[in-house]
Design a protein around this motif. Structure first.
Motif, PDB file in Angstrom:
ATOM      1  N   SER A 155       0.802  -1.224   0.000  1.00 21.20           N
ATOM      2  CA  SER A 155       0.000   0.000   0.000  1.00 21.20           C
ATOM      3  C   SER A 155       0.835   1.274   0.000  1.00 21.20           C
ATOM      4  CB  SER A 155      -0.916   0.020   1.232  1.00 21.20           C
ATOM      5  OG  SER A 155      -0.139  -0.024   2.427  1.00 21.20           O
ATOM      6  N   HIS A 156       2.123   1.170   0.307  1.00 20.61           N
ATOM      7  CA  HIS A 156       2.968   2.363   0.448  1.00 20.61           C
ATOM      8  C   HIS A 156       4.231   2.288  -0.408  1.00 20.61           C
ATOM      9  CE1 HIS A 156       0.487   2.885   4.012  1.00 20.61           C
ATOM     10  NE2 HIS A 156       1.046   4.045   4.270  1.00 20.61           N
ATOM     11  N   GLN A 157       4.659   3.438  -0.884  1.00 22.07           N
ATOM     12  CA  GLN A 157       6.041   3.605  -1.302  1.00 22.07           C
ATOM     13  C   GLN A 157       6.780   4.268  -0.143  1.00 22.07           C
ATOM     14  OE1 GLN A 157       6.350   6.182  -4.727  1.00 22.07           O
ATOM     15  NE2 GLN A 157       6.020   8.040  -3.555  1.00 22.07           N
ATOM     16  N   VAL A 158       8.091   4.101  -0.080  1.00 21.12           N
ATOM     17  CA  VAL A 158       8.861   4.600   1.061  1.00 21.12           C
ATOM     18  C   VAL A 158       9.921   5.573   0.569  1.00 21.12           C
ATOM     19  CG1 VAL A 158      10.304   3.969   3.028  1.00 21.12           C
ATOM     20  CG2 VAL A 158       8.467   2.429   2.276  1.00 21.12           C
ATOM     21  N   GLY A 159       9.948   6.744   1.195  1.00 21.12           N
ATOM     22  CA  GLY A 159      10.933   7.763   0.858  1.00 21.12           C
ATOM     23  C   GLY A 159      11.769   8.151   2.063  1.00 21.12           C
ATOM     24  N   VAL A 160      12.913   8.765   1.803  1.00 21.73           N
ATOM     25  CA  VAL A 160      13.802   9.206   2.873  1.00 21.73           C
ATOM     26  C   VAL A 160      14.274  10.630   2.599  1.00 21.73           C
ATOM     27  CG1 VAL A 160      14.637   6.899   3.464  1.00 21.73           C
ATOM     28  CG2 VAL A 160      15.809   8.207   1.686  1.00 21.73           C
ATOM     29  N   GLY A 161      14.548  11.344   3.667  1.00 21.59           N
ATOM     30  CA  GLY A 161      15.169  12.658   3.590  1.00 21.59           C
ATOM     31  C   GLY A 161      16.358  12.703   4.527  1.00 21.59           C
ATOM     32  N   ALA A 162      17.353  13.544   4.205  1.00 17.16           N
ATOM     33  CA  ALA A 162      18.598  13.554   4.984  1.00 17.16           C
ATOM     34  C   ALA A 162      18.902  14.956   5.504  1.00 17.16           C
ATOM     35  CB  ALA A 162      19.752  13.043   4.129  1.00 17.16           C
ATOM     36  N   THR A 201      18.106   3.368   6.218  1.00 15.00           N
ATOM     37  CA  THR A 201      19.369   4.025   6.594  1.00 15.00           C
ATOM     38  C   THR A 201      20.345   4.020   5.420  1.00 15.00           C
ATOM     39  OG1 THR A 201      20.103   1.913   7.513  1.00 15.00           O
ATOM     40  CG2 THR A 201      19.100   3.479   9.026  1.00 15.00           C
ATOM     41  N   GLU A 202      20.411   2.890   4.729  1.00 17.01           N
ATOM     42  CA  GLU A 202      21.276   2.791   3.556  1.00 17.01           C
ATOM     43  C   GLU A 202      20.774   3.689   2.432  1.00 17.01           C
ATOM     44  OE1 GLU A 202      22.488  -1.933   4.176  1.00 17.01           O
ATOM     45  OE2 GLU A 202      20.825  -1.362   2.864  1.00 17.01           O
ATOM     46  N   ALA A 203      19.454   3.783   2.300  1.00 20.48           N
ATOM     47  CA  ALA A 203      18.880   4.618   1.240  1.00 20.48           C
ATOM     48  C   ALA A 203      19.248   6.081   1.445  1.00 20.48           C
ATOM     49  CB  ALA A 203      17.359   4.454   1.208  1.00 20.48           C
ATOM     50  N   ALA A 204      19.191   6.554   2.693  1.00 18.76           N
ATOM     51  CA  ALA A 204      19.534   7.949   2.961  1.00 18.76           C
ATOM     52  C   ALA A 204      20.998   8.223   2.632  1.00 18.76           C
ATOM     53  CB  ALA A 204      19.240   8.281   4.426  1.00 18.76           C
ATOM     54  N   GLU A 205      21.873   7.306   3.034  1.00 20.14           N
ATOM     55  CA  GLU A 205      23.302   7.482   2.726  1.00 20.14           C
ATOM     56  C   GLU A 205      23.544   7.472   1.218  1.00 20.14           C
ATOM     57  OE1 GLU A 205      24.847   5.196   6.802  1.00 20.14           O
ATOM     58  OE2 GLU A 205      25.106   4.281   4.825  1.00 20.14           O
TER      59      GLU A 205
END
Length: 335
Positions: A155-162, A201-205
């Motif tokens: 149901s979701h996509q996942v995003g990250v911000g740094a 965590t890896e995605a943000a890096e």
């Protein structure tokens, strides 16, 4: 009872495939639902007197697969015929057999080479579940008197911000070349989507490195935001994280395909920008509290789940570590 059930199943199969002589061959690599009463899934072929030429598809075979933990079957894509006529006939025979054996849910994965079979599967009662570049997944709930409990697609996509601040108290910011902020001159924190199989965590890096060339390491989850109706009707989960940059990185090399520019900006100047939305201001409050030490956010550690050999990413508050960070060893946490 078992003999009677097998006899009834044989009768169903014979009525489905006609009266011509057939024999059942048991592939050693197949594992059907145990309710069929066999150690492997049957594949129906013509008898030796009417065998088709070598290399040609033979109709009326039971589609092979493996049973799951919910009385269902996950079909083996290799067992699915490419010929639409053969596929349709085999599917009809298989569904009759599965219903007679009490099978409930059926999962069918069709690669691009079988795209022409999708419409035939839908005509037989299958529904779309999800699609990737490599396949389309369809499902069918066989019981007619029980609503389907099969899980829906993600149901979701996942995003990250740094949130990345250097030793000069400058924050790493970017301007987007594409997307809703294109051409508006809005400075923002680096953001991006998480790839399947990647920790947040890896995605943000990774996103920070790809967009700006800056090497930084995860330190804390500062906030989470959920939104709905974002991507073709899907919801969106966004994680804002604090990353610590390696010292001495003054030069920023931005990703020209996605960004107009990237830079280190004095933090006070960024906070004072008039383009912040109410949501951004609340997120920035968490960032500033983290920076002055009044807010720690969430730790993130990889933990053995106990259900599988791999480790899962666990995020938890500081109160969870009543004995201090040395308690990681007792909890089985891996830094």
């Amino acid at each position: 009872m078992a003999c009677a059930r097998l006899a009834a199943l044989r009768s169903v199969l014979l009525r489905s495939i006609g009266a011509s002589p057939r024999k059942i061959i048991w592939p050693a690599t197949s594992r059907p639902h145990p309710a069929l009463g066999f150690s492997s899934a049957p594949r129906l072929v013509e008898s030796s007197s009417s065998m088709a030429a070598a290399g040609t598809e033979v109709s009326c075979g039971l589609l092979a697969g493996r049973h799951d933990a919910y009385d269902g079957i996950i079909l083996d894509p290799e067992s699915i015929p490419q010929s639409p006529a053969t596929f349709t006939e085999a599917l009809q025979v298989s569904m009759a057999a599965w219903r007679g054996a009490g099978v409930k849910g059926v999962w069918m994965r069709l690669p691009p080479t079988h795209a022409h079979c999708i419409g035939h599967a839908v005509d037989a009662g299958f529904e779309f579940h999800h699609a990737e570049k490599e396949y389309v997944m369809l499902t069918c709930w066989l019981p007619r008197d029980v609503p389907s409990p099969l899980p829906p697609n993600a149901s979701h996509q996942v995003g990250v911000g740094a949130f990345v601040v250097n030793e000069k108290r400058e924050v790493l910011v970017v301007q987007e070349r594409l997307g809703p902020l294109r051409g508006k001159g809005v400075w923002k924190l680096p953001t991006g989507l998480v790839i399947a199989g990647e920790d947040i965590t890896e995605a943000a890096e990774r996103e920070v490195g790809e967009e700006t060339g800056i090497k930084a390491k995860f330190d804390a989850v500062l906030a989470m935001r959920q939104a709905h109706g974002v991507a073709f009707g899907k919801s969106d989960m966004f994680f804002l994280m604090a990353l610590k940059p390696e010292p001495g990185q003054e030069k920023v090399s931005f990703q020209a395909a996605e960004l107009e520019c990237a830079a280190w900006m004095p933090l006070d100047d960024y906070v004072a920008l008039p383009t912040h939305t109410p949501l951004n201001l609340r997120l920035m409050n968490s960032c500033l509290a983290y920076l002055d030490g009044s807010y720690r956010g969430l730790w993130a550690r990889r933990v053995q789940s106990g259900f599988k050999a791999t480790q899962d990413l666990l995020m938890f508050g500081e109160q969870s570590l009543s004995g201090g960070r040395d308690e990681d060893a007792w909890l089985g946490l891996v830094k």
